[in-house]
Design an enzyme around this catalytic site. Structure first.
Site, short mmCIF file in Angstrom:
data_model
loop_
_atom_site.label_atom_id
_atom_site.label_comp_id
_atom_site.label_asym_id
_atom_site.label_seq_id
_atom_site.Cartn_x
_atom_site.Cartn_y
_atom_site.Cartn_z
N HIS A 138 -1.80 0.01 -0.26
CA HIS A 138 -1.80 1.14 0.68
C HIS A 138 -2.03 2.40 -0.14
O HIS A 138 -1.24 2.74 -1.02
CB HIS A 138 -0.48 1.23 1.45
CG HIS A 138 -0.51 2.30 2.51
ND1 HIS A 138 -0.86 2.03 3.81
CD2 HIS A 138 -0.26 3.63 2.44
CE1 HIS A 138 -0.82 3.16 4.51
NE2 HIS A 138 -0.46 4.14 3.70
N CYS A 139 -3.13 3.10 0.16
CA CYS A 139 -3.53 4.26 -0.63
C CYS A 139 -3.14 5.55 0.08
O CYS A 139 -3.66 5.84 1.17
CB CYS A 139 -5.03 4.23 -0.88
SG CYS A 139 -5.61 5.61 -1.90
N PRO A 140 -2.24 6.36 -0.49
CA PRO A 140 -1.87 7.62 0.16
C PRO A 140 -3.01 8.63 0.18
O PRO A 140 -3.02 9.51 1.03
CB PRO A 140 -0.70 8.12 -0.70
CG PRO A 140 -0.89 7.47 -2.03
CD PRO A 140 -1.50 6.13 -1.75
N ASN A 163 -4.70 7.72 3.25
CA ASN A 163 -3.77 7.48 4.35
C ASN A 163 -4.17 6.22 5.13
O ASN A 163 -4.23 6.20 6.36
CB ASN A 163 -3.73 8.69 5.31
CG ASN A 163 -2.60 8.56 6.32
OD1 ASN A 163 -1.59 7.93 6.07
ND2 ASN A 163 -2.79 9.17 7.49
#
Length: 377
Positions: free
Chosen positions: A167-169, A172
């Site tokens: 999950h890449c911030p 998002n």
């Protein structure tokens, strides 16, 4: 006839109302990194196009070449970034969800072998090869489904994601089967974008320190533009190189930290089919789409060919598997159906079902105990 009363909305101080407000605030906070990257991108566009090219460069030819090349990199960067952010992660198809009767059976049975028996029946005809560390069927008790191979539950998205990488911030979004190619192109084009800015801004950056630039507002944009481009180039090059290595080995970030566990053993290279086929699995068969942020990955994300599906060539020549070693048994897997779009990656070598058919002809009144065990479970 009496009319039913509508349920009153939760009071302002009710726990449910505060929970909803908290979730909405979290969703807004998740967009902060994306807004940060977008603001940096907008400022870099103004600094490069207006301050550097239009106001600082004096050579018309250099100005035109830089502007044309810059807008090509800028367009590809924004396009791939947009696709990475707004491409919805793919979830397992309906066949992996438990039926109502299976859910009831699972809830009635005590935890342990009886629950595993329910899951084994549900997963009997599914193309699943991986297991948990204890050898059990991978099941998500939040989504109520049997997890396909390489699928994981994301705690941020609160759903199971096919071939989840991480999950890449900064986008998002979950990076998985549906947008992994877009994420790779985003890294590639952002790196090229930064390298191009740093290379074309270098001579003016040097002039800044040698007092060769006029004392205007542009000189500070030129200085910070070079620093930002150089700094992002270093971080992006290491990240892009790491994901190129992952593609070459057909691994995900999660699989690097925890190798996939197959029926008989753990194998960190179980999904690797060789560099060429690993590359095609992500980018597709048509090379004209490789450099464009359009979906061209092979398969549906629910099933993947694995080098362990094929029987060991030495075992095929052994009648009835009588002399098969424990090493060869580790390569035995049930003949689960791969999707058509994935199966053709294995055409260079005989599939498990073909090898099993050939071995069946060589049997002399004996059954293969390893095969019998797989079919029973």
């Amino acid at each position: 006839m009496r009319c039913g009363k509508m349920a009153a909305p939760p009071a302002a101080g009710a726990p449910g109302a505060w929970g909803g407000v908290r979730r909405r605030c979290q969703r807004l906070l998740y967009w902060v990194p994306v807004l940060f990257i977008s603001s940096i991108l907008c400022w870099s566009y103004y600094a490069y196009v207006t301050q550097l090219c239009l106001l600082t460069m004096t050579n018309i030819g250099e100005k035109v070449v830089c502007l044309v090349a810059y807008h090509i990199f800028f367009m590809l960067f924004v396009w791939s970034y947009w696709k990475t952010i707004f491409t919805l992660p793919m979830n397992p198809s309906k066949e992996f969800h438990l039926s109502y009767s299976d859910k009831e059976s699972l809830e009635r049975e005590p935890r342990g072998e009886s629950q595993q028996e329910v899951l084994r029946r549900a997963a009997k005809d599914l193309p699943i090869y991986t297991r948990t560390m204890s050898g059990a069927i991978r099941y998500c008790d939040r989504c109520h489904l049997v997890k396909p191979d390489r699928c994981h539950h994301c705690s941020v998205c609160d759903k199971c994601i096919l071939k989840m990488d991480h999950h890449c911030p900064w986008v998002n979004n979950c990076v998985g089967f549906s947008n992994y190619k877009f994420f790779l192109l985003f890294l590639a084009y952002s790196l090229l974008y930064c390298l191009f800015i740093a290379a074309t801004d270098l001579q003016y950056f040097i002039k800044f320190w040698t007092n060769g630039l006029p004392d205007t507002q542009a000189k500070f944009h030129i200085m910070f533009l070079f620093f930002a481009a150089a700094m992002f180039s270093v971080s992006l090059s290491s990240l892009f190189g790491y994901h190129c290595w992952l593609v070459s080995k057909n691994k995900s970030t999660l699989e690097v930290f925890r190798a996939p566990i197959f029926r008989h053993r753990t194998d960190k290279n179980g999904f690797s089919l060789g560099f060429s086929k690993n590359l095609r699995q992500v980018f597709g068969d048509e090379k004209k789409y490789w450099l464009l942020p359009v979906f061209s990955s092979l398969g549906d994300g629910c099933s993947f060919p694995t080098c362990l599906v094929n029987q060991d060539p030495e075992q095929a020549s052994t009648p009835g598997g009588l002399n098969s070693t424990s090493k060869n048994e580790n390569h035995l897997f049930p003949a689960k159906p791969l999707r058509d779009s994935q199966s053709h990656l294995l055409t260079d070598t005989p599939s498990w079902s073909e090898t099993a058919a050939k071995a069946e002809k060589g049997k002399v009144g004996m059954s293969n105990p390893a095969l019998t065990m797989e079919n029973e479970t």
